[in-house]
Write a protein that holds these residues in place. Structure first.
Motif, PDB file in Angstrom:
ATOM      1  N   LEU A 164       0.862  -1.182   0.000  1.00 11.22           N
ATOM      2  CA  LEU A 164       0.000   0.000   0.000  1.00 11.22           C
ATOM      3  C   LEU A 164       0.896   1.229   0.000  1.00 11.22           C
ATOM      4  O   LEU A 164       1.785   1.367   0.851  1.00 11.22           O
ATOM      5  N   VAL A 165       0.676   2.065  -0.981  1.00 12.27           N
ATOM      6  CA  VAL A 165       1.510   3.260  -1.126  1.00 12.27           C
ATOM      7  C   VAL A 165       0.708   4.415  -0.539  1.00 12.27           C
ATOM      8  O   VAL A 165      -0.352   4.759  -1.058  1.00 12.27           O
ATOM      9  N   ILE A 166       1.210   4.975   0.537  1.00 12.82           N
ATOM     10  CA  ILE A 166       0.432   5.994   1.247  1.00 12.82           C
ATOM     11  C   ILE A 166       0.987   7.368   0.918  1.00 12.82           C
ATOM     12  O   ILE A 166       2.114   7.705   1.292  1.00 12.82           O
ATOM     13  N   ARG A 247       2.629   9.294  12.293  1.00  8.30           N
ATOM     14  CA  ARG A 247       1.269   8.847  12.622  1.00  8.30           C
ATOM     15  C   ARG A 247       0.974   7.480  11.971  1.00  8.30           C
ATOM     16  O   ARG A 247       0.431   6.598  12.594  1.00  8.30           O
ATOM     17  N   VAL A 248       1.372   7.349  10.703  1.00  9.16           N
ATOM     18  CA  VAL A 248       1.127   6.070  10.009  1.00  9.16           C
ATOM     19  C   VAL A 248       1.974   4.955  10.642  1.00  9.16           C
ATOM     20  O   VAL A 248       1.480   3.849  10.892  1.00  9.16           O
ATOM     21  N   MET A 249       3.236   5.267  10.938  1.00  8.15           N
ATOM     22  CA  MET A 249       4.110   4.241  11.535  1.00  8.15           C
ATOM     23  C   MET A 249       3.516   3.747  12.859  1.00  8.15           C
ATOM     24  O   MET A 249       3.480   2.542  13.143  1.00  8.15           O
ATOM     25  N   LEU A 288      -6.205   3.102   7.079  1.00  4.61           N
ATOM     26  CA  LEU A 288      -5.211   4.100   6.633  1.00  4.61           C
ATOM     27  C   LEU A 288      -5.898   5.350   6.113  1.00  4.61           C
ATOM     28  O   LEU A 288      -5.463   6.474   6.386  1.00  4.61           O
ATOM     29  N   GLU A 289      -6.983   5.156   5.378  1.00  2.00           N
ATOM     30  CA  GLU A 289      -7.676   6.302   4.781  1.00  2.00           C
ATOM     31  C   GLU A 289      -8.271   7.237   5.825  1.00  2.00           C
ATOM     32  O   GLU A 289      -8.544   8.394   5.533  1.00  2.00           O
ATOM     33  N   LYS A 290      -8.449   6.709   7.031  1.00  2.00           N
ATOM     34  CA  LYS A 290      -9.033   7.551   8.092  1.00  2.00           C
ATOM     35  C   LYS A 290      -7.977   8.363   8.845  1.00  2.00           C
ATOM     36  O   LYS A 290      -8.305   9.221   9.653  1.00  2.00           O
ATOM     37  N   ILE A 291      -6.698   8.077   8.609  1.00  2.00           N
ATOM     38  CA  ILE A 291      -5.646   8.792   9.357  1.00  2.00           C
ATOM     39  C   ILE A 291      -5.542  10.233   8.845  1.00  2.00           C
ATOM     40  O   ILE A 291      -5.477  10.461   7.632  1.00  2.00           O
TER      41      ILE A 291
END
Ligand code: PMV
Length: 310
Positions: A164-166, A247-249, A288-291
């Motif tokens: 997944l490429v964020i 935050r993602v990590m 992830l989309e909610k971060i």
């Protein structure tokens, strides 16, 4: 004398950070990566006696010079290149870019190079580009000018993992990986990191062979942080992350605690790549989309290497 090539972005699980030889782009350590299926660069090269100058940027012209030398001609080239993702934001646009340029420019020149030779040549444009030439899981060995190229160690369809490429920000990074690597030796952790690489490569190859996702993910995450340990302690210190990156990590680690398994890695930039198994992909994308700060999540898989389109 025209050809178009596509080359994928590759994501290093064991990173290359530091060179033994700058001109030849010989890496100080071996590295290991996967190609993506969707993200990449499409490049068209045309050689003609009618062009007075190369229509390409300075770094590309230096690479065209290498190809002119091999082709033993003096023609100028027009290059049209397009990334299907934000450039210079830590998604390895130089890797896919130089791999696509190498394949298109040599094919348009009528040169028929082996995969190993294409990989070696792509390396001279941008180190990590050599890993976007072969298919699937690739290992780039340290070596010398002749032996330092990447080759497939497992095919693209060996293990169905999702990447997944964020995209957190489309901003361009201030310091490219090429110039960032110049200060690598000033980090007190550089030698320590190099000493541990071969054993990490051995362990991660065994994890791929056994399809052991936990071990693969743990080594990948650890190696990303080890590279960042070096980057942050170089002089001048490099810091590519944004608050959103952290935050993602942290979210990925939190979900793991809860039993939802995924692992992150980051190149030089703010954007994060998350590896997961297909069964967890939808749930992880949803989270992830909610971060806060996540602009887009692109779904990808392990894919083939550079190829000619026309
Ligand atoms: O090939 P370069 O000079 O753009 O360096 C790439 C460095 C990293 O992306 C951080 C690591 C890697 O192995 O891809």
């Amino acid at each position: 004398m025209k050809a178009t090539a596509f080359a994928p972005v590759n994501v290093a699980l064991i990173k290359y950070w530091g060179k033994d030889n700058n001109n030849l782009r010989l890496p100080a350590n071996s590295s290991l990566s996967v190609n993506l299926t969707n993200l990449g660069t499409t490049t068209m090269v045309e050689w003609s006696k009618d062009f007075i100058n190369d229509l390409a940027d300075e770094r590309m012209i230096q690479h065209l010079d290498r190809i002119r030398k091999l082709a033993k001609f003096n023609l100028k080239a027009k290059v049209i290149t397009k990334n299907n993702f934000p450039s210079s934001a830590g998604l390895s646009s130089s890797a896919s870019g130089f791999a696509a340029l190498t394949l298109a420019a040599t094919a348009a020149a009528g040169l028929k190079l082996s995969e190993n030779d294409l990989s070696r040549l792509a390396r001279l444009g941008s180190g990590s580009a050599c890993r976007s030439i072969p298919d699937g899981w690739a290992e780039w060995s340290k070596g010398n000018n002749e032996t330092s190229y990447a080759k497939t160690i497992f095919p693209a369809d060996y293990w169905d993992l999702r990447i997944l490429v964020i995209i957190l920000s489309e901003g361009k990074k201030a310091i490219s990986s090429t110039s960032g690597q110049e200060g690598v030796k000033t980090s007190e952790f550089y030698r320590v990191r190099l000493n541990g690489i071969d054993s990490k490569i051995k362990k991660i190859k065994a994890a791929i062979k056994e399809k052991n996702f936990r071990v693969l993910g743990e080594i990948m995450e650890e190696d990303c942080l080890s590279m960042y340990g070096v980057m942050m302690t170089q002089k001048p210190s490099l810091m590519y992350w944004l608050p959103e990156t952290i935050r993602v990590m942290q979210a990925v680690r939190q979900w793991r605690e809860e039993g939802l398994e995924s692992y992150f890695t980051i190149n030089t930039g703010q954007n994060v790549l998350v590896f997961c198994e297909p069964k967890n992909e939808n749930e992880i994308v949803k989270r992830l989309e909610k971060i806060n700060g996540v602009i887009e999540v692109r779904r990808d898989k392990i894919g083939k290497g550079a190829r000619l389109l026309a």
